[in-house]
Write a protein that holds these residues in place. Structure first.
Motif, PDB file in Angstrom:
ATOM      1  N   GLY A 193      10.235  18.346   5.350  1.00 33.14           N
ATOM      2  CA  GLY A 193      10.554  18.781   3.990  1.00 33.14           C
ATOM      3  C   GLY A 193      11.169  17.693   3.140  1.00 33.14           C
ATOM      4  N   ARG A 194      11.333  16.500   3.698  1.00 31.37           N
ATOM      5  CA  ARG A 194      11.931  15.388   2.945  1.00 31.37           C
ATOM      6  C   ARG A 194      10.883  14.793   2.000  1.00 31.37           C
ATOM      7  NH1 ARG A 194      11.948   9.836   3.975  1.00 31.37           N
ATOM      8  NH2 ARG A 194      10.859  10.266   5.937  1.00 31.37           N
ATOM      9  N   TYR A 195      11.319  14.531   0.762  1.00 31.92           N
ATOM     10  CA  TYR A 195      10.403  13.919  -0.210  1.00 31.92           C
ATOM     11  C   TYR A 195      10.653  12.415  -0.265  1.00 31.92           C
ATOM     12  CZ  TYR A 195       7.784  12.839  -4.406  1.00 31.92           C
ATOM     13  OH  TYR A 195       6.888  12.290  -5.280  1.00 31.92           O
ATOM     14  N   TRP A 196       9.581  11.664  -0.402  1.00 34.40           N
ATOM     15  CA  TRP A 196       9.662  10.216  -0.547  1.00 34.40           C
ATOM     16  C   TRP A 196       8.752   9.792  -1.711  1.00 34.40           C
ATOM     17  CZ3 TRP A 196       5.261   7.164   0.201  1.00 34.40           C
ATOM     18  CH2 TRP A 196       4.159   7.846   0.715  1.00 34.40           C
ATOM     19  N   SER A 197       8.944   8.600  -2.229  1.00 30.86           N
ATOM     20  CA  SER A 197       8.183   8.147  -3.394  1.00 30.86           C
ATOM     21  C   SER A 197       7.475   6.824  -3.110  1.00 30.86           C
ATOM     22  CB  SER A 197       9.100   7.966  -4.604  1.00 30.86           C
ATOM     23  OG  SER A 197       9.713   9.180  -4.962  1.00 30.86           O
ATOM     24  N   LEU A 198       6.324   6.667  -3.712  1.00 34.00           N
ATOM     25  CA  LEU A 198       5.609   5.392  -3.680  1.00 34.00           C
ATOM     26  C   LEU A 198       6.345   4.391  -4.569  1.00 34.00           C
ATOM     27  CD1 LEU A 198       1.995   6.808  -4.089  1.00 34.00           C
ATOM     28  CD2 LEU A 198       2.855   5.645  -2.043  1.00 34.00           C
ATOM     29  N   THR A 199       6.267   3.118  -4.208  1.00 34.10           N
ATOM     30  CA  THR A 199       6.917   2.061  -4.991  1.00 34.10           C
ATOM     31  C   THR A 199       5.947   0.892  -5.172  1.00 34.10           C
ATOM     32  OG1 THR A 199       7.827   0.874  -3.090  1.00 34.10           O
ATOM     33  CG2 THR A 199       9.139   2.713  -3.972  1.00 34.10           C
TER      34      THR A 199
ATOM     35  N   SER B 279     -12.760   5.558   6.532  1.00 39.60           N
ATOM     36  CA  SER B 279     -12.666   4.665   7.694  1.00 39.60           C
ATOM     37  C   SER B 279     -11.380   3.844   7.693  1.00 39.60           C
ATOM     38  CB  SER B 279     -13.877   3.727   7.742  1.00 39.60           C
ATOM     39  OG  SER B 279     -13.869   2.833   6.643  1.00 39.60           O
ATOM     40  N   ILE B 280     -10.778   3.645   6.520  1.00 37.78           N
ATOM     41  CA  ILE B 280      -9.536   2.862   6.459  1.00 37.78           C
ATOM     42  C   ILE B 280      -8.318   3.739   6.195  1.00 37.78           C
ATOM     43  CG2 ILE B 280     -10.752   0.793   5.686  1.00 37.78           C
ATOM     44  CD1 ILE B 280      -9.804   1.366   2.857  1.00 37.78           C
ATOM     45  N   GLU B 281      -8.531   5.044   6.086  1.00 42.71           N
ATOM     46  CA  GLU B 281      -7.401   5.945   5.827  1.00 42.71           C
ATOM     47  C   GLU B 281      -6.298   5.833   6.881  1.00 42.71           C
ATOM     48  OE1 GLU B 281      -6.398  10.704   5.205  1.00 42.71           O
ATOM     49  OE2 GLU B 281      -8.493  10.029   5.379  1.00 42.71           O
ATOM     50  N   PRO B 282      -6.625   5.764   8.208  1.00 40.01           N
ATOM     51  CA  PRO B 282      -5.543   5.617   9.194  1.00 40.01           C
ATOM     52  C   PRO B 282      -4.684   4.369   8.962  1.00 40.01           C
ATOM     53  CG  PRO B 282      -7.579   6.272  10.282  1.00 40.01           C
ATOM     54  CD  PRO B 282      -7.937   5.939   8.866  1.00 40.01           C
ATOM     55  N   LYS B 283      -5.310   3.256   8.575  1.00 35.28           N
ATOM     56  CA  LYS B 283      -4.548   2.035   8.321  1.00 35.28           C
ATOM     57  C   LYS B 283      -3.634   2.203   7.104  1.00 35.28           C
ATOM     58  CE  LYS B 283      -6.501  -1.960   8.923  1.00 35.28           C
ATOM     59  NZ  LYS B 283      -7.407  -3.132   8.838  1.00 35.28           N
ATOM     60  N   ILE B 284      -4.130   2.921   6.097  1.00 37.98           N
ATOM     61  CA  ILE B 284      -3.311   3.172   4.906  1.00 37.98           C
ATOM     62  C   ILE B 284      -2.099   4.019   5.282  1.00 37.98           C
ATOM     63  CG2 ILE B 284      -3.263   4.346   2.670  1.00 37.98           C
ATOM     64  CD1 ILE B 284      -6.252   3.642   2.385  1.00 37.98           C
ATOM     65  N   ARG B 285      -2.330   5.055   6.058  1.00 40.60           N
ATOM     66  CA  ARG B 285      -1.239   5.943   6.471  1.00 40.60           C
ATOM     67  C   ARG B 285      -0.201   5.191   7.311  1.00 40.60           C
ATOM     68  NH1 ARG B 285      -1.697  11.218   5.609  1.00 40.60           N
ATOM     69  NH2 ARG B 285      -3.672  12.021   4.803  1.00 40.60           N
TER      70      ARG B 285
ATOM     71  N   ARG C 225       5.212   3.387   8.002  1.00 38.97           N
ATOM     72  CA  ARG C 225       6.169   2.435   8.565  1.00 38.97           C
ATOM     73  C   ARG C 225       7.236   2.065   7.539  1.00 38.97           C
ATOM     74  NH1 ARG C 225       2.757  -1.520   9.701  1.00 38.97           N
ATOM     75  NH2 ARG C 225       1.966  -0.333  11.492  1.00 38.97           N
ATOM     76  N   GLU C 226       6.850   1.977   6.288  1.00 47.35           N
ATOM     77  CA  GLU C 226       7.780   1.595   5.226  1.00 47.35           C
ATOM     78  C   GLU C 226       8.694   2.757   4.824  1.00 47.35           C
ATOM     79  OE1 GLU C 226       9.586  -0.507   1.980  1.00 47.35           O
ATOM     80  OE2 GLU C 226       8.562  -1.152   3.804  1.00 47.35           O
ATOM     81  N   HIS C 227       8.148   3.974   4.791  1.00 48.00           N
ATOM     82  CA  HIS C 227       8.903   5.111   4.250  1.00 48.00           C
ATOM     83  C   HIS C 227       9.386   6.081   5.323  1.00 48.00           C
ATOM     84  CE1 HIS C 227       8.043   4.000   0.076  1.00 48.00           C
ATOM     85  NE2 HIS C 227       6.817   3.683   0.486  1.00 48.00           N
ATOM     86  N   LEU C 228       9.210   5.722   6.578  1.00 53.79           N
ATOM     87  CA  LEU C 228       9.771   6.479   7.700  1.00 53.79           C
ATOM     88  C   LEU C 228       9.286   7.933   7.741  1.00 53.79           C
ATOM     89  CD1 LEU C 228      13.453   5.126   7.631  1.00 53.79           C
ATOM     90  CD2 LEU C 228      11.538   4.358   9.055  1.00 53.79           C
TER      91      LEU C 228
END
Length: 410
Positions: free
Chosen positions: A79-85, A242-248, A253-256
């Motif tokens: 339920g934690r919200y995070w933001s793109l930067t 095909s690259i979605e897993p790498k994006i995720r 890793r950055e936003h925990l």
């Protein structure tokens, strides 16, 4: 045996009656081919109307949106919200080199986005992007140019107007480039007008938006390094899926958060929308051909039946021809030729009528409700083959008639 006038009149009457029935049966071929081609052309036009919703949108694009997590991770509850930067842009460029364009977007609505020019106003939205956004939604410029990298780097107060915004603020028309409009209390120089009208919109329709450099929106609206969404395109031959897993993995890793948490990170893939439409119309085309060919085959069976009745009614004529020297091939070719002629005449009428009706639909609906020349040629070849098939059984029935039996029947 000598043929008297009564017998001759009887033969003529039989042939005339059979011709009337042949015409009625030919209508079955006419209607069957009309239904087939009308459905094919209609399906093609309907697909084009659907695909217009995707017009001007890259089919290898993806949209990245942050959301609340649904799985606990590293001591954080769900339920934690995070933001793109803006840092995520560099991470994607480094860790996912398969990406081509990586475009951040900030969107502003309401009073902060209202556009004004002289005494006219429009409740527009603001899209703040970089120059590469044209790779996501290709611009259809009516006037001027699109944003450039220099506009973004030098934080120029310039804008590109959507079609609807332009029509309201400049109802008299003409080139507005060089004019200054007020958007959210700040004056921007108009450098272009985008007339792209696709029905897919990212954070608002392009036609109702004012597009400004991303760096300007960061400062004016005090957004810091936050990003609402990130739009990407994949390099040629690479699918977003095909690259979605790498994006995720790169963003998790950055936003925990757990990279397998699909709710935490939404990746909308335009390719899936195109695939859904293709699959839908692939099934629809199969159904169209099934129904159309079924209707056409019903007409061909009718032709075969009426030709059989015609052969039976012409037993005496066929017997007389055989008696005076006609070969089996002569009789066979005559019956098959009559069958082909009947199907072709009725079929060509069906082709012309379907083209006429589709033309009316095209003018009324605006789509390309039309069959291709290749489809029409294929239909004509199909008719010829079916005409031969329809005439085979009656033809073999005709050549099996013996002259002696025909005289006895007369």
């Amino acid at each position: 045996m000598r043929l008297n006038i009564d017998t001759y009149n009887e033969i003529v009457e039989t042939l005339s009656h059979n011709k009337s029935r042949s015409l009625l049966t030919g209508f079955g071929v006419f209607w069957g081919l009309f239904m087939l081609l009308f459905l094919v052309g209609g399906g093609r036009g309907f697909k084009e109307m659907i695909m217009e919703n995707f017009a001007g949108f890259a089919n290898n694009a993806g949209i990245i949106i942050s959301q609340n997590t649904s799985l606990p991770y590293a001591g954080f509850q769900e339920g934690r919200y995070w933001s793109l930067t803006t840092r995520d842009l560099d991470r994607l460029r480094t860790l996912v080199p398969e990406c081509d364009a990586i475009v951040p977007m900030l969107s502003i609505w309401g009073d902060n986005a209202r556009s004004e020019y002289q005494d006219r106003t429009y409740n527009s939205s603001i899209k703040s992007v970089t120059a590469d956004y044209a790779k996501i939604e290709p611009a259809k410029l009516k006037y001027g140019r699109y944003l450039t990298e220099n506009d973004v780097k030098q934080e120029r107060k310039v804008c590109v107007l959507g079609k609807r915004v332009y029509e309201v603020l400049f109802p008299e028309g003409g080139n507005p480039c060089g004019e200054f409009i007020k958007v959210g209390g700040i004056y921007y120089e108009v450098v272009g007008v985008d007339f792209a009208t696709g029905n897919i919109s990212i954070n608002g329709s392009n036609s109702e938006s004012v597009i400004i450099p991303f760096t300007i929106a960061q400062k004016i609206f005090n957004r810091g390094n936050s990003v609402d969404i990130i739009c990407i395109t994949a390099k040629g031959g690479i699918k977003i899926s095909s690259i979605e897993p790498k994006i995720r993995q790169a963003l998790a890793r950055e936003h925990l958060f757990d990279w397998k948490d699909e709710q935490a990170l939404m990746v909308l893939k335009v390719e899936e929308m195109f695939s859904m439409v293709d699959n839908l119309f692939r099934g629809l085309n199969f159904l169209i051909w099934l129904i159309g060919l079924g209707t056409l085959l019903a007409g061909i069976i009718g032709v075969s039946n009426i030709m059989m009745v015609t052969v039976k009614g012409r037993t005496t004529e066929i017997g007389l021809r055989r008696a005076i020297g006609a070969t089996k091939n002569d009789v066979l070719s005559q019956i098959i030729l009559e069958s082909i002629t009947l199907t072709l005449i009725a079929g060509m009428g069906g082709i012309m009528f379907s083209v006429l009706v589709l033309k009316v639909f095209e003018k009324a609906a605006g789509g390309a409700f039309m069959i291709s020349f290749g489809t029409a040629v294929l239909a004509a070849l199909l008719l010829s083959v079916l005409g031969v098939v329809a005439g085979l059984a009656p033809a073999f029935r005709a050549v099996s008639i013996k002259p002696v039996d025909a005289m006895r029947d007369e």
